[in-house]
Write a protein that holds these residues in place. Structure first.
Motif, PDB file in Angstrom:
ATOM      1  N   ARG A 179      65.356 143.471  -7.180  1.00 45.52           N
ATOM      2  CA  ARG A 179      66.143 143.992  -6.072  1.00 45.52           C
ATOM      3  C   ARG A 179      67.168 144.986  -6.622  1.00 45.52           C
ATOM      4  O   ARG A 179      67.554 144.897  -7.786  1.00 45.52           O
ATOM      5  N   ASP A 181      70.454 146.240  -7.526  1.00 45.61           N
ATOM      6  CA  ASP A 181      71.763 145.623  -7.738  1.00 45.61           C
ATOM      7  C   ASP A 181      72.899 146.639  -7.697  1.00 45.61           C
ATOM      8  O   ASP A 181      74.007 146.319  -7.263  1.00 45.61           O
ATOM      9  N   LYS A 203      70.250 150.334   0.160  1.00 41.90           N
ATOM     10  CA  LYS A 203      71.275 149.302   0.126  1.00 41.90           C
ATOM     11  C   LYS A 203      71.043 148.396  -1.083  1.00 41.90           C
ATOM     12  O   LYS A 203      69.895 148.158  -1.478  1.00 41.90           O
ATOM     13  N   THR A 204      72.120 147.900  -1.651  1.00 39.64           N
ATOM     14  CA  THR A 204      71.986 146.888  -2.690  1.00 39.64           C
ATOM     15  C   THR A 204      71.477 145.597  -2.060  1.00 39.64           C
ATOM     16  O   THR A 204      71.787 145.276  -0.917  1.00 39.64           O
ATOM     17  N   GLY A 205      70.695 144.874  -2.829  1.00 35.99           N
ATOM     18  CA  GLY A 205      70.094 143.645  -2.325  1.00 35.99           C
ATOM     19  C   GLY A 205      68.722 143.841  -1.743  1.00 35.99           C
ATOM     20  O   GLY A 205      68.000 142.863  -1.512  1.00 35.99           O
ATOM     21  N   LYS A 206      68.322 145.106  -1.497  1.00 35.67           N
ATOM     22  CA  LYS A 206      66.996 145.385  -0.953  1.00 35.67           C
ATOM     23  C   LYS A 206      65.937 145.289  -2.056  1.00 35.67           C
ATOM     24  O   LYS A 206      66.210 145.558  -3.227  1.00 35.67           O
ATOM     25  N   SER A 207      64.712 144.940  -1.666  1.00 34.04           N
ATOM     26  CA  SER A 207      63.611 144.888  -2.624  1.00 34.04           C
ATOM     27  C   SER A 207      63.389 146.260  -3.241  1.00 34.04           C
ATOM     28  O   SER A 207      63.467 147.283  -2.555  1.00 34.04           O
ATOM     29  N   SER A 240      69.306 142.738 -14.007  1.00 35.89           N
ATOM     30  CA  SER A 240      69.790 143.673 -12.990  1.00 35.89           C
ATOM     31  C   SER A 240      68.906 144.905 -12.918  1.00 35.89           C
ATOM     32  O   SER A 240      68.180 145.228 -13.862  1.00 35.89           O
TER      33      SER A 240
END
Length: 562
Positions: A179, A181, A203-207, A240
């Motif tokens: 994802r 980071d 967006k951060t956190g997206k696959s 990360s």
């Protein structure tokens, strides 16, 4: 061993291995019958080699290709040396198998097969063996799109179910899903974070999906104030994933103005008119737009418009647009319009909005009349905008533009309250015929629907940004439509000439008039270091008036970018 004996021994080894320097080896391959030989020849294998190792590698490579075509029983029967340079290889192909049945485990996501044309069963799918390699690559890409870019696929336990079908087990080697980071911008470090999240939808956190990321970064070309320097890059560490975006800030502030002059029909004197259009974009690094517009024309009319567009308020998907418009008609009336809109950016090109308009018009004459008096209006409005850029073209950066708005409300004055509706459209399109020739067409129009009308609420149009060949804002209507056309020819990358053929139709229910208008002329555009310089010469014509060179208009404008 004596030195001479060693030398003879090495020479014998080289001769026996056919590895003598400068010798070319020739390979011919045949199958067990004529049909098999034709199948082998159709693959177009290499026939000349510098050494025996290369020859043997080509035979093995050919066998792999035959296996992918369904000849899974292909065997090398013999490789025979015919003379010092010619080798004959004999392959047995066997019967060709068309389909392969691939079994998968219970943890396999069957939805990944939706884009594949296959025959399914309980825990397996069947495909053509010739398409297996491409299907597995496609399947692996889909797994990577789910956040596992290092996954691998293998077919194991390959076996022949019957003379027409083989089977294999699908083995998926997965890693920890990745994802995003961190997102780091290089080059333009103050690039608005709201545009990364809302416009590029990163967006951060997206696959992690590099292909999707690259497609999203291409949307930067739709922005006027930023552009991509190079493709994004990714840094993987053990725990990360960091995405690097390479962006540069571009000059987008615009200063546009023109000087127009023509001959007054009554006095035969030259009169001047002009306007100023200042647009400031992203100066605060929030993607905001500030507009200042002023126009004064030869029939003593002044227009001032101040507008601010603030996208992605508080990093949300909605934006705010507010503005003030002032219009003064000599000593006849003054109209002030205030408006506010809430916009929602659907994607890089589509935007919708809702808003309110409030207008207050004052009669500057001593007495009110039935067609000219004070009034107030309040409208609820709907808006839609579509913009399609034309990449890498400084002369014509926008290929297609559409702006549509509608308003529903009422007008109040000392005569009572009147329900009204208003619709407006402004759109243009460039049709590129080739690198030098293009055709530009624009449609601009508005309609006000009401049971009765006031002169100070009607539309005013005409001039360089409307129908050319007529005085600025000299035409008054409750309904009008203007079509502008230009045939453009590029003399070079920064110079073009064009025709001017305009047509318009308008209605004025106060004067009970309907009229058709035409404008004809020529123009020149020149891209300079200061900006885009434009020169237009046009003549207007109505149904009741012939062409007169004395009525011609010459417009000069300069759009500077800074």
């Amino acid at each position: 061993m004596p030195i001479f004996s060693r030398f003879l021994y090495l020479v014998l080894i080289l001769v026996c291995s056919n590895l003598s320097i400068g010798q070319t080896l020739i390979l011919n391959i045949a199958g067990e019958n004529e049909t098999a030989t034709k199948a082998i020849d159709s693959l177009g294998y290499q026939k000349r080699f510098d050494n025996y190792n290369g020859l043997q590698l080509e035979i093995n490579n050919l066998k792999r290709q035959l296996t992918n075509l369904g000849f899974i029983d292909a065997l090398t029967e013999s490789v025979t040396k015919q003379n010092d340079s010619l080798f004959e290889a004999e392959l047995t192909l066997g019967k060709r198998i068309d389909n392969i049945r691939i079994y998968y485990g219970s943890s396999f996501n069957v939805k990944l097969l939706q884009s594949i044309n296959y025959k399914s069963g309980d825990g397996f799918f069947e495909i053509k063996i010739t398409e297996a390699e491409n299907y597995l690559k496609n399947l692996n890409s889909k797994i990577a799109e789910q956040g596992d870019p290092f996954s691998t696929l293998q077919l194991i336990n390959v076996a022949k179910l019957n003379p027409e079908l083989i089977s294999a087990d699908l083995k998926i080697v997965t890693n920890q899903k990745r994802r995003i980071d961190n997102i780091i911008v290089k080059g333009y470090e103050k690039f608005p974070k709201s545009y990364i999240k809302r416009f590029l939808k990163l967006k951060t956190g997206k696959s992690f999906n590099l292909k999707a990321i690259r497609n999203k970064v291409e949307l930067l070309e739709d922005l006027r104030f930023a552009s991509k320097i190079k493709d994004p890059e990714v840094l993987f560490t053990q725990d990360s994933t960091t995405l690097y975006l390479y962006i540069e800030k571009t000059r987008t502030n615009n200063f546009d103005g023109f000087l127009g002059f023509g001959t007054n029909e009554n006095t035969n004197k030259i009169e001047f008119d002009g306007y100023l259009d200042l647009r400031l974009i992203n100066n605060l690094n929030y993607g905001e737009t500030l507009n200042l517009f002023y126009k004064s024309d030869e029939i003593d009319q002044q227009t001032i418009n101040v507008d601010a567009d603030l996208p992605y308020l508080f990093a949300s998907p909605v934006g705010l647009q507010v503005g003030l418009n002032l219009f003064r008609k000599d000593s006849t009336f003054l109209t002030a319009k205030q408006y506010a809109k809430i916009n929602y950016q659907i994607n890089a090109r589509h935007k919708i909005g809702v808003g309110i308009n409030a207008t207050n018009s004052t009669n500057l004459l001593e007495n009110d009349t039935e067609i000219l008096n004070d009034y107030k209006t309040n409208y609820y409005t709907l808006h839609y905008n579509y913009t399609k850029p034309q990449f890498y073209d400084p002369l014509f950066p926008i290929n297609f533009w559409l702006d549509f708005s509608s308003g529903f409300g009422d007008r109040k004055n000392n005569l009572g309250t009147q329900n009204q509706t208003v619709f407006s459209i402004d759109t243009y399109k460039i049709f590129n015929l080739n690198n030098k020739n293009s055709f530009y067409t624009r449609l601009n129009g508005s309609v006000l629907t009401s049971d009765d009308y006031l002169d100070n609420e009607l539309f005013r149009f005409g001039g360089i940004n409307s129908i050319r060949g007529f005085e600025e804002n000299s035409l008054v209507a409750n309904l009008f439509g203007v079509i502008n056309t230009e045939y453009r020819y590029r003399l070079s990358s920064g110079i073009y000439v064009h025709s001017v053929i305009d047509a318009a139709y308008f209605e004025n229910k106060l004067t009970l008039s309907k009229e058709k208008l035409f404008g004809f002329g020529l123009g020149l555009g020149l891209l300079t270091n200061a900006g885009l310089f434009r020169l237009n010469y046009s003549v207007g014509k109505t149904d009741n008036r012939q062409f007169k060179l004395s009525d011609s208009k010459v417009h000069v404008s300069l759009t500077a970018t800074f």
